[in-house]
Design an enzyme around this catalytic site. Structure first.
Site, mmCIF file in Angstrom:
data_model
loop_
_atom_site.group_PDB
_atom_site.id
_atom_site.type_symbol
_atom_site.label_atom_id
_atom_site.label_comp_id
_atom_site.label_asym_id
_atom_site.label_seq_id
_atom_site.Cartn_x
_atom_site.Cartn_y
_atom_site.Cartn_z
ATOM 1 N N GLU A 75 53.877 22.530 66.021
ATOM 2 C CA GLU A 75 54.688 22.882 64.858
ATOM 3 C C GLU A 75 56.159 22.919 65.284
ATOM 4 O O GLU A 75 56.484 23.231 66.420
ATOM 5 C CB GLU A 75 54.247 24.260 64.367
ATOM 6 C CG GLU A 75 55.018 24.812 63.178
ATOM 7 C CD GLU A 75 54.596 26.243 62.842
ATOM 8 O OE1 GLU A 75 54.783 26.649 61.692
ATOM 9 O OE2 GLU A 75 54.083 26.957 63.742
ATOM 10 N N LYS A 134 52.237 23.401 55.127
ATOM 11 C CA LYS A 134 51.629 24.672 55.489
ATOM 12 C C LYS A 134 51.425 25.563 54.266
ATOM 13 O O LYS A 134 52.368 25.860 53.534
ATOM 14 C CB LYS A 134 52.526 25.371 56.512
ATOM 15 C CG LYS A 134 51.980 26.645 57.111
ATOM 16 C CD LYS A 134 52.992 27.159 58.135
ATOM 17 C CE LYS A 134 52.506 28.395 58.864
ATOM 18 N NZ LYS A 134 53.546 28.856 59.824
ATOM 19 N N CYS A 152 49.579 26.729 62.402
ATOM 20 C CA CYS A 152 49.871 28.058 62.918
ATOM 21 C C CYS A 152 49.148 29.172 62.161
ATOM 22 O O CYS A 152 47.954 29.361 62.343
ATOM 23 C CB CYS A 152 51.387 28.274 62.912
ATOM 24 S SG CYS A 152 51.944 29.612 63.997
#
Length: 265
Positions: free
Chosen positions: A40, A106, A142
């Site tokens: 990321e 995300k 994440c």
């Protein structure tokens, strides 16, 4: 599938970040990799002005990575940011050997442990599964790794491998949580999980912005039974591994958690 795990640190200089990506891709291709996975925020590290970076550099960044994937006949997965009306989206960019680009935005933003990602980042809305060669690959980023239903949804959509580019925040117990979560998500989804984070900048010597989630290292790959089959250290590192997908079928047969789930849970 031969996958290169490129655990690097990036900073605020996008041109230097691109040069680092190019070096790691070149080394990965020499090692025979089909897919190269970066963390990321590979384009620009957290703690920098993400909106300004996206506004100024996203076109250059995507042009470079598309050409890099095409010239080396390799898939590249790397974290990037694109502008929206008011904020940016945190993207796992997927670059094919044909030079095509797709991106997963995300969904779950890191408003935790004293950091508020939603102040600068707009959440995505849809999971993404991409055909990579003869396999389907899903994506998470994440903080997404803390949400089992996303991984189950990706598996139901056919993903046998879920790639999780990450820039994990440091702190007490965070490394242990990082290591447990990906193994649990592999078990939840009968899939391989590639949990690939930024290196620890205090080890690699890269200047990081204090208070931002800038990486702890310890990237790893879990097989569908929750066994770690590859593990990296704290600093910058490249590791190339081979995945055999017969394990995903064995996991679905012996531990059919998605088939046995009630009411979709």
């Amino acid at each position: 599938m031969r996958i290169a795990l490129a655990q690097i640190n990036t900073a605020g200089n996008i041109s230097e970040n691109i040069e680092k990506v190019e070096r790691y891709v070149t080394e990965s291709v020499v090692g025979g990799a089909d897919v190269v996975v970066f963390p990321e925020a590979t384009m620009v590290a957290f703690g920098n002005d993400l909106g300004a970076a996206a506004d100024t550099y996203i076109k250059e960044w995507r042009t470079h990575l598309s050409a890099l994937a095409q010239d080396n006949n390799v898939w590249i997965i790397a974290g990037e940011f694109e502008n929206t009306d008011n904020r940016v989206r945190n993207i796992a960019g997927v670059y094919s050997p044909e030079g095509m680009h797709e991106g997963y935005a995300k969904i779950h933003l890191y408003d935790a442990f004293g950091f508020s990602e939603s102040e600068t980042v707009e959440p995505g809305e849809s999971p993404l599964v991409v055909q990579v060669g003869d396999r389907k690959v899903g994506f998470a980023i994440c903080y997404d790794i803390r949400f089992p239903k996303l991984f189950a949804e990706l598996s139901r959509a056919g993903a046998e491998l879920i790639v999780v580019p990450t820039s994990w925040g440091s702190g007490p117990g965070k490394v242990e949580q990082w290591e447990v979560l990906g193994r649990a998500r592999a078990l939840d989804s009968n899939s391989y999980v590639v949990a690939l984070g930024q290196a620890d900048p205090s080890v690699s010597g890269v200047n990081a912005v204090e208070g931002a989630p800038t990486g702890v290292g310890h990237s790893y790959v879990s097989d569908p039974f929750g066994k770690v089959i590859a593990k990296l250290g704290e600093g910058e590192e490249l590791q190339i591994i081979d995945l055999s997908f017969d394990k995903t079928e064995k996991a679905k047969e012996s531990l059919p958690v998605l088939k046995n789930a009630k009411l979709g849970y």
